[in-house]
Scaffold this motif. Structure first.
Motif, PDB file in Angstrom:
ATOM      1  N   LEU A   1      -4.542  -1.658   2.922  1.00  0.00           N
ATOM      2  CA  LEU A   1      -4.092  -0.273   3.295  1.00  0.00           C
ATOM      3  C   LEU A   1      -4.643  -0.234   4.736  1.00  0.00           C
ATOM      4  O   LEU A   1      -5.646  -0.299   5.302  1.00  0.00           O
ATOM      5  CB  LEU A   1      -4.382   0.765   2.800  1.00  0.00           C
ATOM      6  CG  LEU A   1      -3.559   1.048   1.296  1.00  0.00           C
ATOM      7  CD1 LEU A   1      -3.435   0.170   0.048  1.00  0.00           C
ATOM      8  CD2 LEU A   1      -3.952   2.580   0.572  1.00  0.00           C
TER       9      LEU A   1
ATOM     10  N   GLU B   1      -7.588  -2.912  -2.286  1.00  0.00           N
ATOM     11  CA  GLU B   1      -7.527  -1.506  -3.264  1.00  0.00           C
ATOM     12  C   GLU B   1      -6.770  -2.601  -4.742  1.00  0.00           C
ATOM     13  O   GLU B   1      -6.086  -3.443  -4.513  1.00  0.00           O
ATOM     14  CB  GLU B   1      -5.914  -0.331  -2.850  1.00  0.00           C
ATOM     15  CG  GLU B   1      -5.761   0.152  -4.604  1.00  0.00           C
ATOM     16  CD  GLU B   1      -4.339   1.384  -3.776  1.00  0.00           C
ATOM     17  OE1 GLU B   1      -4.601   2.050  -4.064  1.00  0.00           O
ATOM     18  OE2 GLU B   1      -2.888   0.897  -3.660  1.00  0.00           O
TER      19      GLU B   1
ATOM     20  N   LYS C   1      -3.328  -4.717  -3.065  1.00  0.00           N
ATOM     21  CA  LYS C   1      -2.610  -4.336  -1.544  1.00  0.00           C
ATOM     22  C   LYS C   1      -3.577  -4.019  -0.772  1.00  0.00           C
ATOM     23  O   LYS C   1      -4.963  -3.786  -0.963  1.00  0.00           O
ATOM     24  CB  LYS C   1      -2.087  -2.381  -1.706  1.00  0.00           C
ATOM     25  CG  LYS C   1      -0.967  -2.134  -3.277  1.00  0.00           C
ATOM     26  CD  LYS C   1      -0.821  -1.047  -2.874  1.00  0.00           C
ATOM     27  CE  LYS C   1       0.264  -0.627  -3.977  1.00  0.00           C
ATOM     28  NZ  LYS C   1       1.184   0.313  -3.972  1.00  0.00           N
TER      29      LYS C   1
ATOM     30  N   ARG D   1       8.734  13.621   3.359  1.00  0.00           N
ATOM     31  CA  ARG D   1       8.808  12.829   1.909  1.00  0.00           C
ATOM     32  C   ARG D   1       9.194  13.338   0.616  1.00  0.00           C
ATOM     33  O   ARG D   1       8.592  15.091   0.935  1.00  0.00           O
ATOM     34  CB  ARG D   1       7.972  11.320   2.302  1.00  0.00           C
ATOM     35  CG  ARG D   1       7.561  11.432   3.033  1.00  0.00           C
ATOM     36  CD  ARG D   1       6.600   9.847   3.498  1.00  0.00           C
ATOM     37  NE  ARG D   1       5.403  10.350   2.815  1.00  0.00           N
ATOM     38  CZ  ARG D   1       4.340  10.004   2.501  1.00  0.00           C
ATOM     39  NH1 ARG D   1       3.900   8.460   2.878  1.00  0.00           N
ATOM     40  NH2 ARG D   1       2.883   9.761   2.397  1.00  0.00           N
TER      41      ARG D   1
ATOM     42  N   SER E   1      -1.032  11.321   1.421  1.00  0.00           N
ATOM     43  CA  SER E   1      -0.958  12.184   0.851  1.00  0.00           C
ATOM     44  C   SER E   1      -1.650  12.886  -0.284  1.00  0.00           C
ATOM     45  O   SER E   1      -2.234  11.879  -0.472  1.00  0.00           O
ATOM     46  CB  SER E   1       0.747  12.145   0.081  1.00  0.00           C
ATOM     47  OG  SER E   1       1.107  11.620  -1.051  1.00  0.00           O
TER      48      SER E   1
ATOM     49  N   GLU F   1       1.058  -0.540   4.051  1.00  0.00           N
ATOM     50  CA  GLU F   1       0.371  -1.297   3.571  1.00  0.00           C
ATOM     51  C   GLU F   1       1.008  -2.947   2.725  1.00  0.00           C
ATOM     52  O   GLU F   1       2.055  -2.855   3.168  1.00  0.00           O
ATOM     53  CB  GLU F   1       0.772  -0.756   1.790  1.00  0.00           C
ATOM     54  CG  GLU F   1       0.530   0.881   1.718  1.00  0.00           C
ATOM     55  CD  GLU F   1       0.298   1.263   0.193  1.00  0.00           C
ATOM     56  OE1 GLU F   1       1.632   1.015  -0.191  1.00  0.00           O
ATOM     57  OE2 GLU F   1       0.396   2.245  -0.215  1.00  0.00           O
TER      58      GLU F   1
ATOM     59  N   HIS G   1      -2.210   9.606  -9.889  1.00  0.00           N
ATOM     60  CA  HIS G   1      -0.993   9.263 -11.193  1.00  0.00           C
ATOM     61  C   HIS G   1      -0.724   8.444 -12.228  1.00  0.00           C
ATOM     62  O   HIS G   1      -2.551   9.389 -12.518  1.00  0.00           O
ATOM     63  CB  HIS G   1      -1.075   7.865 -10.415  1.00  0.00           C
ATOM     64  CG  HIS G   1      -1.918   6.816  -8.799  1.00  0.00           C
ATOM     65  ND1 HIS G   1      -0.707   7.132  -8.022  1.00  0.00           N
ATOM     66  CD2 HIS G   1      -2.774   7.427  -7.848  1.00  0.00           C
ATOM     67  CE1 HIS G   1      -1.233   6.677  -7.364  1.00  0.00           C
ATOM     68  NE2 HIS G   1      -1.831   6.998  -7.031  1.00  0.00           N
TER      69      HIS G   1
END
Ligand SMILES: O=P(O)(O)OC[C@H]1O[C@@H](O)[C@@H](O)[C@@H](O)[C@@H]1O
Length: 268
Positions: A51, A147, A49, A165, A58, A33, A62
């Protein structure tokens, strides 16, 4: 007047090394990113952003404004994506194929079968997708995209393909909309056409194509963000090439040379 935003580089396990030279030279770093840091920091309502993906991100969700504030964040996170480049088999998961209850989602996130519950769809350059908070989603590999999102660094990972993670199953399942999202706003953008992409509730977003048409934009907010998608944008005598993002106070000195295109956004 324009304020060029500084880049914030984020390495990701799903990132890439072939980042366009317009953003800089990052050697062999696996960049996922590139964020454009707003001078107001967390108080800024929007974040831009780019990407660059080589693998699926993943499977995640949100929170919306209400649930994010309850968890101590400034705001929730609606986001949207314009695909700039896609490998032939690239795809993107948005919503579920069929409704599921939270217990079924929990079990599927734990054994990995949630991958097959996600509604994967082909993703091609020029396509635009809006992803509302609460929607289970995952960006696929082989994509370059821009984004535009509410400025909240708040991602609840439900499943991460075994990557080492953190997962956030309880937090994620508490904010999830466990329904399909077949009606999610989605369209294909003609690079040579002006188009309104988002009109609230959190932000406004337009695709602009040369020549710049002030009348098409109509009334705006006071702090505008311009994201060139090609070279050829100028603010007065200052070029704003692809790879940079700037804040503008108004559009009076924006010019777009033939072939130029950009996103323009402001908070609702
Ligand atoms: O948790 P990972 O897989 O790194 O993905 C995190 C990323 O997900 C995307 O869908 C977007 O929401 C990005 O703003 C976010 O940074």
């Amino acid at each position: 007047m324009l304020t060029r935003l500084p880049l914030h580089i984020v390495e990701k396990p799903w990132g890439r090394t072939d980042i366009p030279a317009a953003f800089g030279d990052f050697g062999e770093r696996r960049i996922g990113e590139i964020w454009f840091a707003h001078p107001d920091g967390d108080a800024a309502p929007l974040m831009i952003k780019f990407l660059f993906t080589s693998e699926r991100l993943s499977i995640q969700v949100h929170p919306d404004d209400v649930r994010a504030r309850a968890a101590g964040h400034a705001r929730g996170k609606d986001e949207c994506w314009l695909i700039l480049g896609a490998e032939p088999d690239a795809e993107l998961g948005l919503g579920l194929k069929a409704p599921a209850d939270v217990a079924a989602l929990r079990a599927a996130a734990q054994d990995g079968s949630i991958v097959d519950m996600v509604d994967w769809r082909p993703a091609q350059a020029g396509e635009f997708f809006y992803n509302a908070a609460g929607t289970i989603h995952a960006i696929g590999g082989g994509l370059t995209l821009v984004e535009v999102q509410q400025n909240a660094d708040c991602t609840y990972r439900l499943f991460d393909y075994g990557r080492p993670r953190d997962l956030h199953l309880d937090d994620g399942l508490a904010v999830v909309d466990a329904a399909p999202s077949h009606g999610a706003p989605h369209c294909a953008i003609d690079p040579a056409a002006n188009k309104r992409l988002v009109d609230g509730p959190h932000f406004h977003l337009l695709h602009l194509a040369a020549p710049f048409d002030r009348d098409f934009v109509g009334p705006t907010g006071q702090s505008l963000t311009l994201v060139p998608l090609a070279d050829g944008c100028r603010i007065g005598d200052e070029p704003l090439p692809f790879g940079e993002v700037a804040l503008l106070e108004d559009l009076s000195s924006l010019e777009m040379a033939p072939g130029a295109r950009a996103l323009l956004c402001w908070a609702a």
